[in-house]
Each structure stands twice: as structure tokens, then as C-alpha cells.
Write an enzyme that holds these catalytic residues in place. Structure first.
Site, mmCIF file in Angstrom:
data_model
loop_
_atom_site.group_PDB
_atom_site.id
_atom_site.type_symbol
_atom_site.label_atom_id
_atom_site.label_comp_id
_atom_site.label_asym_id
_atom_site.label_seq_id
_atom_site.Cartn_x
_atom_site.Cartn_y
_atom_site.Cartn_z
ATOM 1 N N THR A 122 7.256 46.034 -62.865
ATOM 2 C CA THR A 122 6.963 47.408 -62.445
ATOM 3 C C THR A 122 6.298 47.436 -61.070
ATOM 4 O O THR A 122 5.626 46.477 -60.682
ATOM 5 C CB THR A 122 6.021 48.053 -63.478
ATOM 6 O OG1 THR A 122 5.532 49.286 -62.969
ATOM 7 C CG2 THR A 122 4.820 47.159 -63.790
ATOM 8 N N ASP A 123 6.446 48.575 -60.395
ATOM 9 C CA ASP A 123 5.754 48.746 -59.111
ATOM 10 C C ASP A 123 4.238 48.877 -59.291
ATOM 11 O O ASP A 123 3.484 48.758 -58.324
ATOM 12 C CB ASP A 123 6.296 49.968 -58.346
ATOM 13 C CG ASP A 123 6.199 51.281 -59.098
ATOM 14 O OD1 ASP A 123 5.725 51.284 -60.257
ATOM 15 O OD2 ASP A 123 6.607 52.319 -58.521
ATOM 16 N N THR A 152 -1.532 43.251 -67.065
ATOM 17 C CA THR A 152 -0.781 42.265 -67.851
ATOM 18 C C THR A 152 0.630 42.087 -67.298
ATOM 19 O O THR A 152 1.194 40.986 -67.362
ATOM 20 C CB THR A 152 -0.710 42.636 -69.352
ATOM 21 O OG1 THR A 152 -0.111 43.933 -69.509
ATOM 22 C CG2 THR A 152 -2.092 42.611 -69.987
ATOM 23 N N ASN A 179 11.068 55.267 -64.278
ATOM 24 C CA ASN A 179 12.413 55.622 -64.747
ATOM 25 C C ASN A 179 12.402 56.930 -65.518
ATOM 26 O O ASN A 179 11.433 57.247 -66.202
ATOM 27 C CB ASN A 179 12.928 54.546 -65.720
ATOM 28 C CG ASN A 179 13.361 53.270 -65.048
ATOM 29 O OD1 ASN A 179 14.364 52.675 -65.420
ATOM 30 N ND2 ASN A 179 12.623 52.799 -64.053
ATOM 31 N N PHE A 189 5.736 60.869 -69.606
ATOM 32 C CA PHE A 189 5.526 62.166 -68.959
ATOM 33 C C PHE A 189 6.702 63.139 -69.076
ATOM 34 O O PHE A 189 6.556 64.249 -69.619
ATOM 35 C CB PHE A 189 5.191 61.912 -67.485
ATOM 36 C CG PHE A 189 4.987 63.143 -66.660
ATOM 37 C CD1 PHE A 189 4.081 64.116 -67.035
ATOM 38 C CD2 PHE A 189 5.695 63.315 -65.485
ATOM 39 C CE1 PHE A 189 3.883 65.245 -66.258
ATOM 40 C CE2 PHE A 189 5.500 64.431 -64.698
ATOM 41 C CZ PHE A 189 4.601 65.400 -65.088
ATOM 42 N N ILE A 190 7.869 62.749 -68.578
ATOM 43 C CA ILE A 190 8.990 63.701 -68.529
ATOM 44 C C ILE A 190 9.462 64.093 -69.931
ATOM 45 O O ILE A 190 9.537 65.292 -70.243
ATOM 46 C CB ILE A 190 10.126 63.175 -67.612
ATOM 47 C CG1 ILE A 190 9.675 63.299 -66.151
ATOM 48 C CG2 ILE A 190 11.438 63.911 -67.863
ATOM 49 C CD1 ILE A 190 10.681 62.853 -65.108
#
Ligand code: NAD
Ligand code: TDX
Length: 333
Positions: A122-123, A152, A179, A189-190
Site C-alpha cells: 500500500t501507499d 505492519t 481502491n 469508506f466508499i
């Protein structure tokens, strides 16, 4: 050449998208290894060709199980993780067990069997950026994770790099931005806001809602991972992103508008502890060196299709919705 792939975490949101993508774009065979935690759902893997797909329920930290599966495949794509920041703030332990010990277990098997491994990350390992900072994350940005989840994931990336350098494991890493798309758990969230509106609950925005995420459709993430598996250089890291920066308030307003509600019909709730302000990906390396381009350039259209999917697939998400909302309510969110 037809490959035999092992996909860990293939019953989750992005892993299942990749399994569908690989089986429809190649002749490869896929074995999914997934523990089916609260986040895994076999319904996300329906409709796959039975002669090229196999599901194994198990833990990536189970060394004996993993060893047997590695012996039988050509390459491994590693998605399995505890993936939700809010859960990691509540109980970090499963994040250490799966993201650190689980990844270590896979690396040891890759070393023993000399198998190609692609590690999904992940970023968030890079920490966050200021809202007005013109910079975006690149492969050279120093690691600076904020949460138990992202620390982690950062630890797992560093294990992969060490196993490449110390033991010659043939691994690549990709770090992708946020994503969206169908089959995402309603804790995120979305989908949380879409399903809230569908159930007549007002969307919940953490803090002021100024935080920026760099949205990419899960289909584009999958095409990028397949590109790296096919043409990526062992030992390299590739950032995956589709230039999709949006602040959370804009996304909530868009969801409300697309669902025919007033754009301000949401509530501000308790902010996330240590909430990262902004993520932004520069994916020039992946585009220039491996020739990848994202297909979804229109966020509104992708979001509209995602909303339609949640409206049409209530049986997929409804069983988990009440439990998720009860957890958030206990945190004032
Ligand atoms: P998810 O939570 O939807 O799915 C995770 C899957 O892993 C589930 O099917 C779960 O059952 C399985 N799993 C968990 N622990 C396991 C274990 N010990 N053994 C075997 N299986 C186990 O997650 P996601 O959003 O699909 O994320 C997948 C990967 O992509 C993660 O590594 C995550 O860090 C990374 N990632 C996610 C995003 C995002 O926006 N969601 C962005 C960048 C990177
Ligand atoms: O109800 C909410 N309200 C809200 O304002 C929720 C659930 C979230 N938020 C905010 C927090 C974030 O700024 O929305 C943004 C996105 O939140 P999440 O969906 O929890 O994603 P994030 O924490 O950004 O992490 C995601 O992207 C990177 C994935 O969950 C990670 O697995 C991935 O590594």
C-alpha cells in the site's frame, strides 16, 4: 506458457478481483489460499472455471500448509492481510500475526522452493503528505507509516526486500493507492457511505473531511499486478496509481448526489486517531518501464457503476452491515 498461480487472500476485495482478471485474461490456473476471516467471502469467487480454479481454506502463517502449496505452483501473488486501519487501532494483534508472520512464512517457502513471489502493498507505508504539497510518493520516498496497519505493511515490505537481497528470493513489490469498486467490504469508506444511503442512514465523515485519497478502480490494480507478474524486474518496487486524488467530502457529496439526495445530507463524526492527511502516487515508473495504463479515467462513471453494484447486490453485503455499524457506533463514528 500456462502458469500455476497461488493467490493468497483471494476471497477478499482486491484478491478476488485479481483472480477473476487472471482467469479471464490468461490460461493460467489459480489456487486461492484464504483464511476466510470476517473480510473473506466465497460469494466473491462465484462463476470461475472449475477446471482452472481451486480454493483452499487456511492461514498464510501455517508453514506446513504453505509449504505443500508452494511445491505445486510456479508463482505466488500475496494479497492476504488484515487491511483496515480502524480495526488496527482497535486491536493490532491480528495485523502482526498475518501481515508480518504470515508474510515471513510465505517468504521462507519461496526461498525453500525457489518460487517467484509478488507482494501486494500500500501507499500508506510512506506516511502522508500535506494538502498543498506538490510532491507525490515515488519508489524513492522514505518509509514513514502512521498506523498499526500501515506499519505492519511497511514491515512486510522490508522483509520482502531483505529476503531478495540476503537469500536471492525472486520477488517484486507493488504499493497501490486506495481502491474502489464492487465486492469491497462495507467497513471501508466508499461502500460504507453507499450502503448507508441505501439504508436511509446519513453518511459519516471523519473530522472535517479534508483528507485526500488517490482513488483507483480495483480492475486497474489487477491489470497492473498482472503486468508486474509478467514483465516486472525481480527485486524492484512499482507504485500503482491512476491520478485519482479527491478529498473525502467531495466523494461523500458525489455519492449523495448520484443517489438523488442533497449533497450536504451527511454528518461529521469523531476523527480517526493519527488520521493520514493525504496520499498521492506518481506511477511513472510502472507506466514507462512496463507500459501499463489505467482504463478507468472517469471517477464519476466508476463510482456510479459501483453504486449500481451495491444496489443490485444487497444479499452480498447486508449480512455484515449491522455488525460494522455497531462497531463504528461504539467508537462515536
Ligand atoms: P480485504 O480485507 O478485503 O481482504 C483480505 C483477505 O485476506 C480476506 O479474504 C481474508 O480472509 C484474507 N486473510 C486475512 N488474513 C489471512 C490469513 N492469515 N491467511 C489467509 N488469508 C487471510 O483486503 P483488500 O482490501 O482486498 O486488500 C488486499 C491487499 O491489498 C492487502 O494486502 C492490502 O494491504 C492491499 N491494499 C489494499 C488497498 C485498498 O484500497 N483496499 C490499497 C492498496 C493495497
Ligand atoms: O466512515 C468513514 N468515514 C470517513 O471519513 C470511513 C470508514 C472512512 N473515512 C475516511 C478515512 C480515510 O481518510 O475515508 C478515507 C478512506 O478510509 P478507508 O476506506 O478506511 O481507507 P484508508 O484508511 O485510506 O485505507 C485504504 O487504502 C489503503 C485501505 O483500507 C487500505 O487497506 C489500503 O492500504
Amino acid at each position: 506458457m500456462v502458469r500455476k498461480l497461488l493467490v493468497t487472500g483471494g476471497a477478499g476485495f482486491i484478491g478476488s478481483n485479481f483472480v477473476h482478471h487472471v482467469l479471464s485474461h490468461t490460461d493460467d490456473h489459480v489456487t486461492v489460499l484464504d483464511k476466510l476471516t470476517y473480510a473473506g467471502n466465497l460469494a466473491s469467487l462465484e462463476g470461475l472455471p472449475a477446471d482452472r480454479f481451486r480454493f483452499v481454506r487456511g492461514d498464510i502463517a501455517d508453514a506446513d500448509l504453505v509449504d505443500g502449496l508452494f511445491a505445486d505452483v510456479d508463482a505466488v501473488v500475496h494479497y492476504a492481510a488484515e487491511s483496515h486501519n480502524d480495526n488496527s487501532l482497535n486491536d493490532p494483534r491480528p495485523f502482526l500475526d498475518t501481515n508480518i508472520i504470515g508474510t515471513y512464512t510465505l517468504l521462507e517457502a519461496a526461498r525453500r522452493h525457489d518460487r517467484r513471489l509478488h507482494h501486494i502493498s500500500t501507499d500508506e507505508v510512506y506516511g502522508d503528505l500535506e494538502l498543498d504539497d506538490p510532491a507525490r510518493f515515488t519508489e524513492h520516498t522514505p518509509y514513514n507509516p502512521s498506523s498499526p496497519y500501515s506499519s505492519t505493511k511497511a514491515g512486510s515490505d522490508l522483509l520482502v526486500r531483505a529476503w531478495v537481497r540476503s537469500f536471492g528470493v525472486r520477488a517484486t513489490i507493488s504499493n497501490c493507492s486506495n481502491n474502489y469498486g464492487p465486492y469491497q467490504h462495507v467497513e471501508k469508506f466508499i461502500p460504507r457511505q453507499i450502503t448507508n444511503v441505501l439504508q436511509g442512514i446519513r453518511p459519516r465523515l471523519y473530522g472535517k473531511g479534508e483528507n485526500v485519497r488517490d482513488w483507483i478502480h480495483a480492475d486497474d490494480h489487477s491489470s497492473a499486478v498482472l503486468t508486474i507478474l509478467d514483465r516486472g524486474v525481480v527485486g524492484e518496487t512499482y507504485l500503482i496509481g491512476a491520478d485519482g486524488e479527491k478529498d473525502n467530502r467531495t466523494v461523500v457529496e458525489l455519492i449523495l448526489t448520484l443517489l438523488g439526495q442533497e449533497p450536504d445530507a451527511y454528518d461529521h463524526v469523531t476523527d480517526r486517531a493519527g488520521h493520514d492527511l493525504r496520499y498521492a502516487i506518481d506511477s511513472t515508473k510502472l507506466r514507462r518501464e512496463l507500459g501499463w495504463t489505467p482504463q478507468y479515467q472517469d471517477f464519476d462513471a466508476g463510482l456510479r457503476a459501483t453504486i449500481d453494484w451495491y444496489r443490485d447486490h444487497e444479499s452480498w453485503w447486508a449480512p455484515t452491515k449491522d455488525g460494522v455499524e455497531a462497531f463504528y457506533a461504539s467508537k462515536g463514528q
